[in-house]
Scaffold this active site. Sequence first.
Site, PDB file in Angstrom:
ATOM      1  N   SER A   1       0.827  -1.199   0.000  1.00  0.00           N
ATOM      2  CA  SER A   1       0.000   0.000   0.000  1.00  0.00           C
ATOM      3  C   SER A   1       0.868   1.259   0.000  1.00  0.00           C
ATOM      4  O   SER A   1       1.621   1.497  -0.939  1.00  0.00           O
ATOM      5  CB  SER A   1      -0.953  -0.063   1.203  1.00  0.00           C
ATOM      6  OG  SER A   1      -1.889   0.979   1.169  1.00  0.00           O
TER       7      SER A   1
ATOM      8  N   HIS B   1      -2.374  -1.204  -4.328  1.00  0.00           N
ATOM      9  CA  HIS B   1      -3.828  -1.187  -4.468  1.00  0.00           C
ATOM     10  C   HIS B   1      -4.301   0.257  -4.389  1.00  0.00           C
ATOM     11  O   HIS B   1      -3.515   1.167  -4.150  1.00  0.00           O
ATOM     12  CB  HIS B   1      -4.522  -2.073  -3.428  1.00  0.00           C
ATOM     13  CG  HIS B   1      -4.368  -1.606  -2.015  1.00  0.00           C
ATOM     14  ND1 HIS B   1      -4.937  -2.255  -0.950  1.00  0.00           N
ATOM     15  CD2 HIS B   1      -3.714  -0.539  -1.469  1.00  0.00           C
ATOM     16  CE1 HIS B   1      -4.637  -1.624   0.167  1.00  0.00           C
ATOM     17  NE2 HIS B   1      -3.898  -0.578  -0.124  1.00  0.00           N
TER      18      HIS B   1
END
Length: 201
Positions: free
Chosen positions: A100, A125
């Site tokens: 992330s 993501h």
Amino acid sequence: MPIGVPKVPFRIPGEEDAVWVDVYRLHRERLLFLGQGVDSEISNQLIGLMVYLSLEDETRDLFLFINSPGGWVVPGVAIYDTMQFVPPDVHTICMGLAASMGSFLLVGGEITKRIAFPHARVMIHQPASSFYEAQTGEFVLEAEELLKLRETLTRVYVQRTGNPLWVVSEDMERDVFMSATEAQAHGIVDFVAVENTGDFA
């Protein structure tokens, strides 16, 4: 208020007695560590260290070691912006996991100076939010802000990986985990570190 610099014992291999080393020695060697989720506190610490060290000597590179499950977007973007702002090159080294926001900071290192350890994992993501806690009006505003943040992150990944917009956008639709070599092929890191096979005995 404590007096002096905190010290920890460290025994050099081959020596009988431990020596006392101050805990800020690694910082003076320009080694920075992100070993937790990104939040305002660690963001402020890393930003302060990068600015201080670049003012102290703008010719010596900084090294940011990353082992992070991700975290808050805005504090992470603040670290990224500081990495681009300070004169020294910032090497990013992925050890363990850069997921992330951790992968966003990894890709933010100086191009050609981004490294992953051989068994490291990288995950990208799209940013997430806690919509279920918001009222309808707040929900709409939060959704708009989230889309702007997603666009910013996507643009940075496109610029720094060299991948087309459609590839990055598609990858960010879901959690995409990569090995170190896959992250290199994806343009997130430039090199995969070689394991040291030397005998330390």
